[in-house]
Write a protein that holds these residues in place. Structure first.
Motif, PDB file in Angstrom:
ATOM      1  N   VAL A 113       0.838  -1.194   0.000  1.00  0.00           N
ATOM      2  CA  VAL A 113       0.000   0.000   0.000  1.00  0.00           C
ATOM      3  C   VAL A 113       0.875   1.246   0.000  1.00  0.00           C
ATOM      4  O   VAL A 113       1.775   1.387   0.831  1.00  0.00           O
ATOM      5  CB  VAL A 113      -0.923   0.032   1.239  1.00  0.00           C
ATOM      6  N   THR A 114       0.618   2.119  -0.935  1.00  0.00           N
ATOM      7  CA  THR A 114       1.224   3.455  -0.926  1.00  0.00           C
ATOM      8  C   THR A 114       0.075   4.451  -1.045  1.00  0.00           C
ATOM      9  O   THR A 114      -0.316   4.841  -2.144  1.00  0.00           O
ATOM     10  CB  THR A 114       2.217   3.640  -2.095  1.00  0.00           C
ATOM     11  N   PRO A 115      -0.519   4.844   0.069  1.00  0.00           N
ATOM     12  CA  PRO A 115      -1.721   5.679   0.017  1.00  0.00           C
ATOM     13  C   PRO A 115      -1.441   7.058  -0.551  1.00  0.00           C
ATOM     14  O   PRO A 115      -0.394   7.659  -0.310  1.00  0.00           O
ATOM     15  CB  PRO A 115      -2.167   5.752   1.481  1.00  0.00           C
ATOM     16  N   LEU A 116      -2.396   7.558  -1.334  1.00  0.00           N
ATOM     17  CA  LEU A 116      -2.323   8.914  -1.867  1.00  0.00           C
ATOM     18  C   LEU A 116      -2.976   9.881  -0.890  1.00  0.00           C
ATOM     19  O   LEU A 116      -4.051   9.601  -0.341  1.00  0.00           O
ATOM     20  CB  LEU A 116      -3.053   8.999  -3.212  1.00  0.00           C
ATOM     21  N   ALA A 117      -2.343  11.026  -0.696  1.00  0.00           N
ATOM     22  CA  ALA A 117      -2.954  12.082   0.109  1.00  0.00           C
ATOM     23  C   ALA A 117      -3.906  12.889  -0.772  1.00  0.00           C
ATOM     24  O   ALA A 117      -3.674  13.051  -1.981  1.00  0.00           O
ATOM     25  CB  ALA A 117      -1.872  12.983   0.697  1.00  0.00           C
ATOM     26  N   PHE A 118      -4.978  13.381  -0.172  1.00  0.00           N
ATOM     27  CA  PHE A 118      -5.962  14.216  -0.880  1.00  0.00           C
ATOM     28  C   PHE A 118      -6.471  13.510  -2.134  1.00  0.00           C
ATOM     29  O   PHE A 118      -6.714  14.141  -3.169  1.00  0.00           O
ATOM     30  CB  PHE A 118      -5.370  15.584  -1.248  1.00  0.00           C
ATOM     31  N   ALA A 119      -6.634  12.194  -2.051  1.00  0.00           N
ATOM     32  CA  ALA A 119      -7.003  11.421  -3.242  1.00  0.00           C
ATOM     33  C   ALA A 119      -8.464  11.668  -3.618  1.00  0.00           C
ATOM     34  O   ALA A 119      -9.335  11.804  -2.760  1.00  0.00           O
ATOM     35  CB  ALA A 119      -6.764   9.941  -2.995  1.00  0.00           C
ATOM     36  N   LYS A 120      -8.707  11.730  -4.915  1.00  0.00           N
ATOM     37  CA  LYS A 120     -10.061  11.787  -5.470  1.00  0.00           C
ATOM     38  C   LYS A 120     -10.223  10.607  -6.419  1.00  0.00           C
ATOM     39  O   LYS A 120      -9.318  10.291  -7.193  1.00  0.00           O
ATOM     40  CB  LYS A 120     -10.306  13.110  -6.202  1.00  0.00           C
ATOM     41  N   GLU A 121     -11.387   9.964  -6.334  1.00  0.00           N
ATOM     42  CA  GLU A 121     -11.647   8.772  -7.123  1.00  0.00           C
ATOM     43  C   GLU A 121     -12.614   9.104  -8.251  1.00  0.00           C
ATOM     44  O   GLU A 121     -13.637   9.761  -8.047  1.00  0.00           O
ATOM     45  CB  GLU A 121     -12.242   7.665  -6.242  1.00  0.00           C
ATOM     46  N   PHE A 122     -12.279   8.622  -9.451  1.00  0.00           N
ATOM     47  CA  PHE A 122     -13.110   8.822 -10.626  1.00  0.00           C
ATOM     48  C   PHE A 122     -13.276   7.488 -11.349  1.00  0.00           C
ATOM     49  O   PHE A 122     -12.548   6.526 -11.085  1.00  0.00           O
ATOM     50  CB  PHE A 122     -12.479   9.828 -11.600  1.00  0.00           C
ATOM     51  N   VAL A 123     -14.230   7.458 -12.277  1.00  0.00           N
ATOM     52  CA  VAL A 123     -14.328   6.340 -13.195  1.00  0.00           C
ATOM     53  C   VAL A 123     -14.460   6.929 -14.595  1.00  0.00           C
ATOM     54  O   VAL A 123     -15.284   7.805 -14.851  1.00  0.00           O
ATOM     55  CB  VAL A 123     -15.504   5.405 -12.853  1.00  0.00           C
ATOM     56  N   CYS A 124     -13.571   6.495 -15.499  1.00  0.00           N
ATOM     57  CA  CYS A 124     -13.538   6.979 -16.877  1.00  0.00           C
ATOM     58  C   CYS A 124     -14.063   5.852 -17.764  1.00  0.00           C
ATOM     59  O   CYS A 124     -13.335   4.907 -18.054  1.00  0.00           O
ATOM     60  CB  CYS A 124     -12.123   7.377 -17.282  1.00  0.00           C
ATOM     61  N   GLY A 125     -15.330   5.961 -18.174  1.00  0.00           N
ATOM     62  CA  GLY A 125     -15.962   4.812 -18.806  1.00  0.00           C
ATOM     63  C   GLY A 125     -16.166   3.755 -17.749  1.00  0.00           C
ATOM     64  O   GLY A 125     -16.970   3.905 -16.834  1.00  0.00           O
ATOM     65  N   ASP A 126     -15.397   2.642 -17.851  1.00  0.00           N
ATOM     66  CA  ASP A 126     -15.442   1.623 -16.811  1.00  0.00           C
ATOM     67  C   ASP A 126     -14.083   1.458 -16.139  1.00  0.00           C
ATOM     68  O   ASP A 126     -13.836   0.472 -15.455  1.00  0.00           O
ATOM     69  CB  ASP A 126     -15.905   0.282 -17.391  1.00  0.00           C
ATOM     70  N   VAL A 127     -13.178   2.444 -16.318  1.00  0.00           N
ATOM     71  CA  VAL A 127     -11.829   2.358 -15.768  1.00  0.00           C
ATOM     72  C   VAL A 127     -11.731   3.224 -14.511  1.00  0.00           C
ATOM     73  O   VAL A 127     -11.918   4.443 -14.578  1.00  0.00           O
ATOM     74  CB  VAL A 127     -10.780   2.823 -16.799  1.00  0.00           C
ATOM     75  N   PRO A 128     -11.453   2.626 -13.338  1.00  0.00           N
ATOM     76  CA  PRO A 128     -11.290   3.427 -12.125  1.00  0.00           C
ATOM     77  C   PRO A 128      -9.977   4.207 -12.150  1.00  0.00           C
ATOM     78  O   PRO A 128      -8.946   3.694 -12.598  1.00  0.00           O
ATOM     79  CB  PRO A 128     -11.307   2.385 -11.000  1.00  0.00           C
ATOM     80  N   VAL A 129     -10.010   5.434 -11.667  1.00  0.00           N
ATOM     81  CA  VAL A 129      -8.860   6.334 -11.703  1.00  0.00           C
ATOM     82  C   VAL A 129      -8.746   7.029 -10.355  1.00  0.00           C
ATOM     83  O   VAL A 129      -9.760   7.439  -9.772  1.00  0.00           O
ATOM     84  CB  VAL A 129      -9.019   7.387 -12.825  1.00  0.00           C
ATOM     85  N   SER A 130      -7.522   7.163  -9.844  1.00  0.00           N
ATOM     86  CA  SER A 130      -7.267   7.932  -8.636  1.00  0.00           C
ATOM     87  C   SER A 130      -6.276   9.042  -8.955  1.00  0.00           C
ATOM     88  O   SER A 130      -5.305   8.820  -9.686  1.00  0.00           O
ATOM     89  CB  SER A 130      -6.686   7.047  -7.525  1.00  0.00           C
ATOM     90  N   VAL A 131      -6.513  10.221  -8.401  1.00  0.00           N
ATOM     91  CA  VAL A 131      -5.602  11.353  -8.537  1.00  0.00           C
ATOM     92  C   VAL A 131      -5.336  11.882  -7.135  1.00  0.00           C
ATOM     93  O   VAL A 131      -6.271  12.189  -6.390  1.00  0.00           O
ATOM     94  CB  VAL A 131      -6.186  12.461  -9.429  1.00  0.00           C
ATOM     95  N   GLY A 132      -4.067  11.969  -6.754  1.00  0.00           N
ATOM     96  CA  GLY A 132      -3.724  12.448  -5.420  1.00  0.00           C
ATOM     97  C   GLY A 132      -2.250  12.777  -5.326  1.00  0.00           C
ATOM     98  O   GLY A 132      -1.522  12.780  -6.327  1.00  0.00           O
ATOM     99  N   VAL A 133      -1.803  13.045  -4.104  1.00  0.00           N
ATOM    100  CA  VAL A 133      -0.425  13.473  -3.861  1.00  0.00           C
ATOM    101  C   VAL A 133       0.349  12.332  -3.226  1.00  0.00           C
ATOM    102  O   VAL A 133      -0.099  11.702  -2.262  1.00  0.00           O
ATOM    103  CB  VAL A 133      -0.394  14.710  -2.951  1.00  0.00           C
ATOM    104  N   LEU A 134       1.523  12.050  -3.777  1.00  0.00           N
ATOM    105  CA  LEU A 134       2.431  11.047  -3.232  1.00  0.00           C
ATOM    106  C   LEU A 134       3.836  11.633  -3.254  1.00  0.00           C
ATOM    107  O   LEU A 134       4.342  12.009  -4.319  1.00  0.00           O
ATOM    108  CB  LEU A 134       2.379   9.765  -4.071  1.00  0.00           C
ATOM    109  N   ASP A 135       4.464  11.722  -2.073  1.00  0.00           N
ATOM    110  CA  ASP A 135       5.815  12.288  -1.972  1.00  0.00           C
ATOM    111  C   ASP A 135       5.899  13.665  -2.638  1.00  0.00           C
ATOM    112  O   ASP A 135       6.805  13.960  -3.427  1.00  0.00           O
ATOM    113  CB  ASP A 135       6.844  11.340  -2.610  1.00  0.00           C
ATOM    114  N   ASP A 136       4.914  14.514  -2.351  1.00  0.00           N
ATOM    115  CA  ASP A 136       4.882  15.898  -2.837  1.00  0.00           C
ATOM    116  C   ASP A 136       4.722  16.006  -4.348  1.00  0.00           C
ATOM    117  O   ASP A 136       4.991  17.064  -4.929  1.00  0.00           O
ATOM    118  CB  ASP A 136       6.144  16.660  -2.412  1.00  0.00           C
ATOM    119  N   GLN A 137       4.292  14.939  -4.999  1.00  0.00           N
ATOM    120  CA  GLN A 137       4.011  14.986  -6.434  1.00  0.00           C
ATOM    121  C   GLN A 137       2.562  14.592  -6.683  1.00  0.00           C
ATOM    122  O   GLN A 137       2.016  13.734  -5.979  1.00  0.00           O
ATOM    123  CB  GLN A 137       4.911  14.022  -7.214  1.00  0.00           C
ATOM    124  N   LEU A 138       1.941  15.222  -7.689  1.00  0.00           N
ATOM    125  CA  LEU A 138       0.621  14.787  -8.123  1.00  0.00           C
ATOM    126  C   LEU A 138       0.777  13.497  -8.902  1.00  0.00           C
ATOM    127  O   LEU A 138       1.606  13.421  -9.827  1.00  0.00           O
ATOM    128  CB  LEU A 138      -0.051  15.851  -8.986  1.00  0.00           C
TER     129      LEU A 138
END
Length: 413
Positions: free
Chosen positions: A121-146
């Protein structure tokens, strides 16, 4: 049913309670991971089985008590329902390894999942979850990078100037882009554009519709409300969306304040007016009447799987392991003819299924493969409807005689 393992990471059940029932079966397996790291005292593991609508089917907490992986587990779940097993191993109250979405099919026999491999597990900070069509997507911060997480990849991004919204790219690579404009999110990875992304709703809030005929009725479950319409619109009632309850072989939505209960059984159903297949059988109890119909979207029968083509007309197949179709939400289809990759659109309506003009790569192959490709593209042009057999095979039907033009099986079989 592609979801983030939020309830497991919380190390506690958040889904609806399981109704008491004797009609159960056993799910067994073992938890392991590839890293050669010993579990210290105080480590703990949680295994959960989640069903449709975010319903909790079963859970078990494991105390390794000095034992190392693989850690065996067993838990009881209701029979007759499919589900997904997720697991997390926590060390010093932090999630270290996780498993998401190990499917098991509906049935009554015991399920042995074997040894399951958990990922670090490498959890993302401030993560937001999306689904693009049927593909799950996460966007967040890891080690000060998006970071963009998609299809098993982690892609580091940086913000670039944009005329509107917030735009992020891989440094020096404009072919991988995440662009956030208000509520809309668009994603391109290595030049491949994904369908428009929407925020992922919890499973218990996802929209659902059931309907039947004679008299015409339908139930719509929206994120916050449930609407019952019956007798061709003469009756309309609305209430807050109820929490799903698990009962033997089914899910129920009880709405006593409007005199209604919706029961959903995971049994293939055909609309008795159009013949269109649906994933579920639905029963609406309204006051003193039981109204039968179908539930779920027909597209869900197509989109969940990669289909391996097993029959194409009456001719023998050439290299059948290379023949496939993959339906991509909301209306795209891709696959392989055995020679070239093909891509195009499909249109699913209440009356049937149709394919648009299919494009393909331009590779030249031996004549038997080229002939097979021509037959496959010709068959897709003639499709007018589809069906699913009791064994789970996909039948694409059409042509002047309304016959089976193409048969396929899900790749998991």
């Amino acid at each position: 049913m592609r979801r983030v393992l939020s309830l497991a990471l919380a190390l506690g059940p958040t889904g609806p309670a399981l109704a008491q029932a004797d009609d159960t079966r056993l799910v067994t397996g073992a938890l392991g991971y590839l890293q050669r790291i010993a579990l210290p005292p105080g480590a703990e593991a949680l295994v959960v089985a989640e069903g449709r609508f975010g319903a909790m089917l079963g859970e078990v907490t494991l105390d390794p008590d000095g034992h190392q992986v693989p850690l065996p587990f067993e838990m009881t779940v209701p029979s007759g329902l499919s589900g997904e097993v997720s697991a997390v191993i926590r060390v010093y109250d932090r999630a270290r390894w996780v498993l998401e979405e190990q499917d098991f099919a509906a049935g009554r026999e015991p399920v042995d999942l074997g040894e399951l491999t958990l990922e670090p597990v490498t959890p993302l900070a401030f993560a937001k979850e999306f689904v693009c069509g049927d593909v799950p997507v996460s966007v967040g911060v890891l080690d000060d990078q998006l970071v963009l997480r998609i299809e098993g990849r982690e892609i580091a991004l940086r913000e670039v100037r944009a005329a509107s919204g917030a735009r992020y790219e891989v440094p020096g690579e404009a072919d991988t882009v995440v662009w956030n404009k208000g509520a809309a999110l668009t994603v391109r990875v290595d030049g491949r554009d994904f369908p428009e992304c929407r925020k992922m709703l919890p499973a218990g809030k996802a929209p659902y519709r059931a309907q039947g005929n004679e008299p015409g009725w339908h139930v719509t479950l929206d994120p916050e409300t449930a609407t019952v319409v019956a007798d061709y619109g003469e009756i309309t009632r609305e209430t807050a969306r109820p929490t799903v309850q698990v009962v033997p072989g089914a899910y129920e939505f009880d709405m006593p304040d409007i005199g209604a209960t919706l029961r959903i059984e995971e049994q293939l159903c055909h609309d008795d007016a159009t013949g269109m297949p649906h994933p579920d059988t639905a029963i609406l109890t309204l006051d003193d009447r039981n109204l039968r119909g179908c539930g779920g979207a027909p597209a869900d029968l197509l989109i969940e799987d990669l289909w391996r083509i097993t029959a194409l007309g009456g001719a023998d197949l050439v290299d059948p392991e290379r023949l496939s179709l993959n339906f991509l939400a909301p209306d795209r289809v891709a696959g392989s003819s055995g020679c070239n990759r093909i891509i195009g659109n499909f249109n699913l309506t209440g009356e049937g299924l149709h394919f648009g003009t299919m494009g393909s790569t331009m590779m030249a192959c031996e004549e038997p493969l080229m002939e097979q490709e021509r037959r496959m593209l010709d068959a897709l042009e003639q499709v007018t409807r589809f069906d699913i057999t009791e064994g789970g095979a996909l039948l694409l039907i059409g042509g002047p005689d309304d016959t089976v033009l193409l048969e396929a099986h899900p790749s998991r079989n």
